[in-house]
Design a protein around this motif. Structure first.
Motif, mmCIF file in Angstrom:
data_model
loop_
_atom_site.group_PDB
_atom_site.id
_atom_site.type_symbol
_atom_site.label_atom_id
_atom_site.label_comp_id
_atom_site.label_asym_id
_atom_site.label_seq_id
_atom_site.Cartn_x
_atom_site.Cartn_y
_atom_site.Cartn_z
ATOM 1 N N ASN A 146 0.830 -1.200 0.000
ATOM 2 C CA ASN A 146 0.000 0.000 0.000
ATOM 3 C C ASN A 146 0.862 1.247 0.000
ATOM 4 O O ASN A 146 1.498 1.568 1.005
ATOM 5 N N SER A 151 -3.435 3.372 5.062
ATOM 6 C CA SER A 151 -3.970 2.004 5.057
ATOM 7 C C SER A 151 -4.016 1.478 6.480
ATOM 8 O O SER A 151 -3.175 1.858 7.307
ATOM 9 N N PHE A 152 -4.966 0.565 6.752
ATOM 10 C CA PHE A 152 -5.207 0.197 8.158
ATOM 11 C C PHE A 152 -4.017 -0.512 8.783
ATOM 12 O O PHE A 152 -3.813 -0.458 9.989
ATOM 13 N N SER A 185 -6.508 3.838 0.295
ATOM 14 C CA SER A 185 -6.991 2.905 1.316
ATOM 15 C C SER A 185 -8.490 2.679 1.115
ATOM 16 O O SER A 185 -9.228 3.602 0.786
ATOM 17 N N THR A 186 -8.909 1.427 1.306
ATOM 18 C CA THR A 186 -10.341 1.121 1.214
ATOM 19 C C THR A 186 -10.848 0.614 2.553
ATOM 20 O O THR A 186 -11.864 -0.066 2.608
ATOM 21 N N ASP A 220 -4.457 -2.274 -7.318
ATOM 22 C CA ASP A 220 -5.650 -2.312 -6.477
ATOM 23 C C ASP A 220 -6.366 -0.973 -6.623
ATOM 24 O O ASP A 220 -6.045 -0.002 -5.916
ATOM 25 N N ASN A 239 -7.217 -5.232 -9.815
ATOM 26 C CA ASN A 239 -7.899 -5.744 -8.625
ATOM 27 C C ASN A 239 -8.925 -4.696 -8.210
ATOM 28 O O ASN A 239 -8.572 -3.680 -7.608
ATOM 29 N N ASP A 310 -13.860 -12.741 -5.680
ATOM 30 C CA ASP A 310 -13.404 -12.526 -4.297
ATOM 31 C C ASP A 310 -14.628 -12.127 -3.466
ATOM 32 O O ASP A 310 -15.329 -11.173 -3.824
ATOM 33 N N PHE A 315 -15.656 -6.199 3.709
ATOM 34 C CA PHE A 315 -16.289 -5.132 2.926
ATOM 35 C C PHE A 315 -17.810 -5.275 3.027
ATOM 36 O O PHE A 315 -18.397 -6.207 2.461
ATOM 37 N N GLY A 342 -9.027 -12.333 0.843
ATOM 38 C CA GLY A 342 -8.172 -11.347 1.518
ATOM 39 C C GLY A 342 -8.589 -11.159 2.971
ATOM 40 O O GLY A 342 -9.481 -10.369 3.262
ATOM 41 N N LYS A 346 -7.184 -8.465 9.194
ATOM 42 C CA LYS A 346 -8.420 -7.674 9.226
ATOM 43 C C LYS A 346 -9.094 -7.695 10.594
ATOM 44 O O LYS A 346 -8.804 -8.553 11.432
ATOM 45 N N ARG A 380 -4.487 -13.010 -0.517
ATOM 46 C CA ARG A 380 -3.923 -11.649 -0.503
ATOM 47 C C ARG A 380 -3.470 -11.340 0.920
ATOM 48 O O ARG A 380 -4.299 -11.260 1.829
ATOM 49 N N HIS A 382 -0.260 -9.601 3.851
ATOM 50 C CA HIS A 382 0.883 -8.733 4.152
ATOM 51 C C HIS A 382 2.117 -9.574 4.487
ATOM 52 O O HIS A 382 3.215 -9.255 4.049
HETATM 53 N N1 HH2 Z 1 -8.849 -5.906 0.939
HETATM 54 C C1 HH2 Z 1 -8.297 -4.675 0.999
HETATM 55 C C2 HH2 Z 1 -7.900 -4.011 -0.164
HETATM 56 N N2 HH2 Z 1 -8.043 -4.604 -1.375
HETATM 57 N N3 HH2 Z 1 -8.688 -6.452 -2.671
HETATM 58 C C3 HH2 Z 1 -9.221 -7.669 -2.769
HETATM 59 N N4 HH2 Z 1 -9.349 -8.271 -3.960
HETATM 60 N N5 HH2 Z 1 -9.646 -8.358 -1.665
HETATM 61 C C4 HH2 Z 1 -9.552 -7.833 -0.408
HETATM 62 O O1 HH2 Z 1 -9.981 -8.491 0.554
HETATM 63 C C5 HH2 Z 1 -8.991 -6.522 -0.282
HETATM 64 C C6 HH2 Z 1 -8.566 -5.845 -1.460
HETATM 65 C C7 HH2 Z 1 -8.114 -4.003 2.322
HETATM 66 O O2 HH2 Z 1 -6.872 -4.334 2.875
HETATM 67 P P1 HH2 Z 1 -5.537 -3.438 2.800
HETATM 68 O O3 HH2 Z 1 -5.116 -3.182 1.402
HETATM 69 O O4 HH2 Z 1 -4.508 -4.100 3.640
HETATM 70 O O5 HH2 Z 1 -5.908 -2.083 3.516
HETATM 71 P P2 HH2 Z 1 -6.328 -0.663 2.984
HETATM 72 O O6 HH2 Z 1 -7.563 -0.807 2.160
HETATM 73 O O7 HH2 Z 1 -6.563 0.131 4.253
HETATM 74 O O8 HH2 Z 1 -5.222 -0.101 2.159
#
Ligand code: HH2
Length: 400
Positions: A146, A151-152, A185-186, A220, A239, A310, A315, A342, A346, A380, A382
């Motif tokens: 990220n 990001s978390f 970040s999502t 992503d 992604n 996925d 989410f 993923g 979490k 997916r 870390h």
């Molecule tokens: N989860 C996150 C981000 N992208 N993509 C897919 N395909 N599947 C997932 O479960 C998924 C994803 C959230 O995790 P992270 O990237 O670690 O955090 P952040 O969104 O805070 O950057």
């Protein structure tokens, strides 16, 4: 001492059924006839007319299986009913042959059922990206990178492109098969980032990796413009956490580029998704959402062999929903596509174990192992080195 020692057999696949039949010396012809009787399947069908459901019940009972319907279906006092078919693969196969000759549109159901049975018995063997075919003959590890301040889990650590590129190379050395680079970040409640800022964060990283990274880069993002820029710079996979639901141009970008695509399930935008965690039928609703994404992708011209699905852990799902999805992960085989999961670090892991973000590696490893045992093809994560081992160990057991 028992005279007739009886024991259960755990048969989960056609291969296992054939192996057990061969072990007791059944002849090859008998193995062919009986292996499909050893696999019991339950199939859920939505909103059938009573006349359709009554024929299904009658046919399944005639074949030695059964079909559950809502009260009132026999008397046609309800408008529609969901149906749960229960039978062996063999009985369901025979049902398809019989339905072809039935009225009320049931011949169409025969086609759907035949496709479903094929999907659940033959897992996809490869995933095609813009530049290569990835073999799915062992679990693939997608390493998370990220390039974000917020990001978390790894927010702020890889904003510097040089540092981010070094981490990508390190993850590859630790066993990653794909590097997933994100510039927004999502996490629940995260604010949106404009496309030009997202590109400014990720393009220098992708450019630094050109000629240095052997494995494919995934981007992503849910924004078509960001995906286009990242693919032009060397990315191979899109992604999209929105499953082509947020940006109308994304499906076109995917089709034109020939990129591999991850279609994830979510509801609402990240800033509001955690207020949309109520489901009437969790697995039914998530799979229906993924079917919609799949239809948009295929009708825009994305080939099926480029698509991965996925369930979108975390989410628009609460902790209980995430656990249920992982327990019932096999149901996603209905779509006949490779499955990415993923779970890494979490919050549902934190909630279950009472652990803060930095202490969730063991919990993540448990989810990775179970996801592999339940049919996940891509993880997916870390913590690449640890999850490579967890996934490989689980896969060795599943395929032993
Ligand atoms: N989860 C996150 C981000 N992208 N993509 C897919 N395909 N599947 C997932 O479960 C998924 C994803 C959230 O995790 P992270 O990237 O670690 O955090 P952040 O969104 O805070 O950057």
């Amino acid at each position: 001492m028992s005279v007739f020692p009886a024991r259960l057999l755990a048969i989960a696949s056609r291969e296992e059924a054939e192996r057990e039949l061969a072990r007791i010396g059944v002849d090859p012809c008998g193995i062919g006839m009986m292996s499909t009787k050893m696999l019991t399947r339950c199939v859920h069908l939505s909103k059938l007319l009573c006349r359709q459901a009554n024929i299904l019940k009658q046919e399944m009972m005639g074949l030695g299986g059964d079909a559950a319907v809502a009260r009132g279906t026999v008397a046609c006092s309800v408008d529609t009913t969901d149906v749960i078919l229960m039978g062996t693969e063999k009985q369901l196969g025979r049902l398809c042959e019989k339905l072809v000759h039935q009225p009320f549109g049931l011949a169409g159901l025969a086609d759907e059922l035949t496709a479903l049975l094929a999907n659940v018995s033959q897992a996809p063997k490869r995933w095609r990206t813009a530049r290569r075919d990835l073999a799915l003959d062992r679990p693939l590890i997608m390493g998370i990178l990220n390039a974000t301040p917020d990001s978390f889990s790894d927010g702020g650590r890889f904003l510097d492109p040089h540092r981010a590129a070094e981490r990508a190379l390190e993850m590859e050395a630790e066993g990653a098969d794909i590097i997933d680079i994100g510039g927004e970040s999502t996490r629940p409640g995260a604010p949106q980032v404009p496309a030009d800022e997202e590109l400014r964060r990720i393009l220098p990283v992708i450019e630094q990796l050109a000629g240095r990274l052997s494995c494919p880069i995934s981007v992503d993002t849910w924004k078509g413009e960001v995906a286009r820029g990242a693919l032009a710079a060397g990315g191979e996979i899109i992604n999209d956490i929105s499953g082509f639901g947020f940006d109308p141009v994304m499906a076109q970008v995917a089709a034109e580029s020939g990129a591999g695509v991850v279609l994830m399930h979510t509801r609402g935008t990240p800033d509001r998704m955690q207020s949309q965690t109520d489901y009437e039928d969790l697995l039914g609703d998530v799979i229906a959402g993924l079917r919609c994404s799949l239809d948009s992708a295929v009708s825009a011209g994305v080939e099926r062999e480029r698509i991965v699905i996925d369930p979108g852990i975390g989410f628009a799902k609460d902790a209980a929903a995430n656990l249920e999805i992982l327990r019932r992960l096999r149901e996603f085989a209905s779509l006949g596509l490779p499955l990415l999961v993923g779970t890494s670090r979490k919050s549902f892991i934190g909630k279950t174990l009472g652990r803060v973000t930095g202490e969730r590696m063991v919990g993540t490893a448990a989810t990775v192992a179970l996801a592999v045992a339940n049919g996940a093809d891509i993880l997916r994560v870390h913590d690449v080195r640890a999850m490579r081992e967890a996934a490989d160990m689980a896969y060795a057991i599943v395929t032993s």
